[in-house]
Write an enzyme that holds these catalytic residues in place. Structure first.
Site, PDB file in Angstrom:
ATOM      1  N   CYS A 130       0.817  -1.226   0.000  1.00  9.50           N
ATOM      2  CA  CYS A 130       0.000   0.000   0.000  1.00  9.50           C
ATOM      3  C   CYS A 130       0.851   1.277   0.000  1.00  9.50           C
ATOM      4  O   CYS A 130       0.572   2.223  -0.755  1.00  9.50           O
ATOM      5  CB  CYS A 130      -0.956  -0.014   1.181  1.00  9.50           C
ATOM      6  SG  CYS A 130      -0.205  -0.550   2.718  1.00  9.50           S
ATOM      7  N   HIS A 243      -2.590   6.521   4.499  1.00  2.48           N
ATOM      8  CA  HIS A 243      -1.152   6.646   4.741  1.00  2.48           C
ATOM      9  C   HIS A 243      -0.649   7.949   4.115  1.00  2.48           C
ATOM     10  O   HIS A 243      -1.161   8.397   3.080  1.00  2.48           O
ATOM     11  CB  HIS A 243      -0.379   5.513   4.050  1.00  2.48           C
ATOM     12  CG  HIS A 243      -0.584   4.152   4.632  1.00  2.48           C
ATOM     13  ND1 HIS A 243      -1.315   3.891   5.761  1.00  2.48           N
ATOM     14  CD2 HIS A 243      -0.103   2.937   4.208  1.00  2.48           C
ATOM     15  CE1 HIS A 243      -1.286   2.582   6.015  1.00  2.48           C
ATOM     16  NE2 HIS A 243      -0.558   1.988   5.089  1.00  2.48           N
TER      17      HIS A 243
HETATM   18  N1  LIG Z   1      -5.115  -3.214   5.482  1.00  3.13           N
HETATM   19  C1  LIG Z   1      -4.499  -2.665   4.443  1.00  3.13           C
HETATM   20  O1  LIG Z   1      -4.446  -1.451   4.297  1.00  3.13           O
HETATM   21  C2  LIG Z   1      -3.855  -3.539   3.393  1.00  3.13           C
HETATM   22  C3  LIG Z   1      -3.325  -2.934   2.258  1.00  3.13           C
HETATM   23  C4  LIG Z   1      -2.735  -3.732   1.279  1.00  3.13           C
HETATM   24  C5  LIG Z   1      -2.699  -5.094   1.449  1.00  3.13           C
HETATM   25  N2  LIG Z   1      -3.216  -5.664   2.570  1.00  3.13           N
HETATM   26  C6  LIG Z   1      -3.155  -7.120   2.706  1.00  3.13           C
HETATM   27  O2  LIG Z   1      -4.461  -7.624   2.651  1.00  3.13           O
HETATM   28  C7  LIG Z   1      -4.566  -8.778   3.477  1.00  3.13           C
HETATM   29  C8  LIG Z   1      -5.706  -8.614   4.484  1.00  3.13           C
HETATM   30  O3  LIG Z   1      -5.479  -7.479   5.271  1.00  3.13           O
HETATM   31  P1  LIG Z   1      -6.585  -6.833   6.218  1.00  3.13           P
HETATM   32  O4  LIG Z   1      -5.979  -5.567   6.679  1.00  3.13           O
HETATM   33  O5  LIG Z   1      -7.913  -6.806   5.547  1.00  3.13           O
HETATM   34  O6  LIG Z   1      -6.604  -7.879   7.440  1.00  3.13           O
HETATM   35  P2  LIG Z   1      -7.779  -8.226   8.480  1.00  3.13           P
HETATM   36  O7  LIG Z   1      -8.651  -7.041   8.706  1.00  3.13           O
HETATM   37  O8  LIG Z   1      -7.104  -8.843   9.632  1.00  3.13           O
HETATM   38  O9  LIG Z   1      -8.656  -9.325   7.701  1.00  3.13           O
HETATM   39  C9  LIG Z   1      -8.166 -10.623   7.473  1.00  3.13           C
HETATM   40  C10 LIG Z   1      -9.203 -11.409   6.679  1.00  3.13           C
HETATM   41  O10 LIG Z   1      -8.649 -12.688   6.385  1.00  3.13           O
HETATM   42  C11 LIG Z   1      -9.543 -13.696   6.864  1.00  3.13           C
HETATM   43  N3  LIG Z   1      -8.829 -14.872   7.335  1.00  3.13           N
HETATM   44  C12 LIG Z   1      -7.911 -14.945   8.320  1.00  3.13           C
HETATM   45  N4  LIG Z   1      -7.525 -16.232   8.506  1.00  3.13           N
HETATM   46  C13 LIG Z   1      -8.223 -16.966   7.605  1.00  3.13           C
HETATM   47  C14 LIG Z   1      -8.302 -18.363   7.325  1.00  3.13           C
HETATM   48  N5  LIG Z   1      -7.544 -19.263   7.974  1.00  3.13           N
HETATM   49  N6  LIG Z   1      -9.129 -18.777   6.339  1.00  3.13           N
HETATM   50  C15 LIG Z   1      -9.895 -17.892   5.664  1.00  3.13           C
HETATM   51  N7  LIG Z   1      -9.880 -16.549   5.905  1.00  3.13           N
HETATM   52  C16 LIG Z   1      -9.061 -16.109   6.876  1.00  3.13           C
HETATM   53  C17 LIG Z   1     -10.278 -13.038   8.013  1.00  3.13           C
HETATM   54  O11 LIG Z   1     -11.464 -13.748   8.274  1.00  3.13           O
HETATM   55  P3  LIG Z   1     -12.122 -13.778   9.761  1.00  3.13           P
HETATM   56  O12 LIG Z   1     -12.834 -12.457   9.915  1.00  3.13           O
HETATM   57  O13 LIG Z   1     -13.048 -14.924   9.664  1.00  3.13           O
HETATM   58  O14 LIG Z   1     -11.010 -13.960  10.736  1.00  3.13           O
HETATM   59  C18 LIG Z   1     -10.499 -11.645   7.432  1.00  3.13           C
HETATM   60  O15 LIG Z   1     -11.584 -11.668   6.540  1.00  3.13           O
HETATM   61  C19 LIG Z   1      -3.182  -8.983   4.090  1.00  3.13           C
HETATM   62  O16 LIG Z   1      -2.459  -9.869   3.271  1.00  3.13           O
HETATM   63  C20 LIG Z   1      -2.581  -7.599   4.008  1.00  3.13           C
HETATM   64  O17 LIG Z   1      -1.181  -7.633   3.972  1.00  3.13           O
HETATM   65  C21 LIG Z   1      -3.793  -4.918   3.542  1.00  3.13           C
END
Ligand SMILES: NC(=O)c1ccc[n+]([C@@H]2O[C@H](COP(=O)([O-])OP(=O)(O)OC[C@H]3O[C@@H](n4cnc5c(N)ncnc54)[C@H](OP(=O)(O)O)[C@@H]3O)[C@@H](O)[C@H]2O)c1
Length: 332
Positions: A130, A243
């Site tokens: 990001c 950010h």
């Molecule tokens: N946040 C950002 O700004 C951003 C920007 C770019 C990229 N990313 C990337 O995007 C990804 C997600 O980030 P996030 O910020 O959205 O994280 P998050 O809010 O912690 O969400 C994680 C998601 O993954 C699911 N998950 C976790 N363990 C799982 C499993 N074993 N099987 C199936 N689903 C599972 C969770 O489901 P439950 O709700 O059921 O736990 C939730 O839907 C990461 O790889 C991160 O590096 C994030």
């Protein structure tokens, strides 16, 4: 001929996943059917898409039958395991995690910069880090005009970049402090409320963090510029969303502030907000929930040759994740 697609979101309940649902709806992506996948913890939860209630299902190996496009946002280990399974089932995967970003067989794409690279995909396309995506929205147009050699940058990264639990951590810490209660830490190693942490992602032997090296490594691939250098300090700040990055860039050719402003004012997906005398510069609070990134504080760098200093801000849940992923899906 236009058609509608079966789209799956893996990690639909997360900070990025819920934004993906909104972006698909807002951009009127041709969705015939939406599958929302998450962990077993979320089975039975419901989310809304275009006024319809969609029930979250558990991610399983057989989840991808009939899926045309799978947007992954559930962390790198889930992507490593399930993205190849989705491709095998016939889906094209757009992956938000770091799992495939440095894989030579996987294009790493910011549509405004290297959208044509999508054509090279073999089933998986990676969405960049990001902070890198937001920085490049301003740096790449300048590179086209003046030829970038290297940057020194510091980021000011919102807690939503760490996910849904980190948003909750900042909120509960602020409330606890206001109520005179002790602060609980679960996500970050130190209190994030009323603090800044010079620590994003894990540390490498060099002393940089993994997040800090993404700017150099991923920007080289996206800009097709293997010699590009970036020395970055990534900092987590108590901001909920969006950010900001302070960038000092050195170019091959001389650059003036007027020329730089002219280039940036014409760039797609970027707004020039640069009137410091009237207190106008990009702010995370105001760029949050906006598709466009913003750039300002443009000045000649007094310590670099052919150097420019600027400040760029963008909603990392959108341009750094959900919006960029849906833009890639549109190119597919
Ligand atoms: N946040 C950002 O700004 C951003 C920007 C770019 C990229 N990313 C990337 O995007 C990804 C997600 O980030 P996030 O910020 O959205 O994280 P998050 O809010 O912690 O969400 C994680 C998601 O993954 C699911 N998950 C976790 N363990 C799982 C499993 N074993 N099987 C199936 N689903 C599972 C969770 O489901 P439950 O709700 O059921 O736990 C939730 O839907 C990461 O790889 C991160 O590096 C994030």
């Amino acid at each position: 001929m236009s058609r509608n697609y079966t789209v799956a979101i893996v990690g639909a309940t997360g900070a990025v996943g819920v934004e993906m649902i909104k972006v698909l709806e807002r951009r009127n992506f041709p969705v015939a059917k939406l599958k929302l996948l998450a962990s077993a913890r979320s089975v039975g939860k419901t989310l809304t898409f275009k006024g319809e209630t969609v029930t979250v299902e558990e991610l399983r190996e057989d989840s991808f039958a009939g899926v045309d496009i799978a947007l992954f946002s559930a962390g790198a280990s889930i992507s490593r395991k399930y993205a190849p399974i989705a491709v095998q089932a016939g889906a094209v995967v757009v992956d938000n995690s770091s799992a495939f970003r440095m894989d030579e067989n996987v294009p790493l794409v910011v549509p405004e910069i290297n959208g044509d690279d999508v054509k090279l995909h073999k089933g998986i396309i990676a969405n960049p880090n990001c902070t890198t995506a937001i920085t490049l929205m301003a740096l790449y147009p300048l590179h086209r005009a003046f030829g970038v050699k290297r940057v020194i940058a510091s980021s000011y990264q919102a807690v939503s970049g760490t996910g849904a639990q980190a948003i909750e951590e900042l909120r509960t810490q602020v409330e606890a402090i206001a109520a005179g209660q002790p602060v609980e830490k679960k996500v970050y190693p130190h209190q994030i409320a009323f603090n800044v942490l010079p620590h994003v992602d894990s540390f490498l032997e060099t002393g940089y963090t993994k997040e800090e090296m993404k700017m150099q490594n991923e920007a080289r691939r996206i800009m097709h510029l293997p010699e590009f250098k970036a020395s970055v300090t990534c900092v987590r700040v108590p901001v909920y969303r969006a950010h900001s990055v302070s960038v000092n860039a050195e170019f091959d050719r001389p650059v003036t502030v007027e020329e730089a402003r002219d280039v940036l004012a014409k760039a797609h997906g970027l707004q020039l907000v640069d009137d410091p005398q009237n207190n106008a510069y990009p702010l995370p609070l105001y760029v949050a929930e906006q598709d466009d990134c913003q750039v300002g504080r443009i000045r000649i760098d007094c310590a670099l040759d052919n150097g420019l200093a600027f400040w760029v801000a963008g909603d990392q849940l959108l341009k750094g994740a959900a919006l960029n992923a849906v833009q890639i899906a549109e190119l597919i």
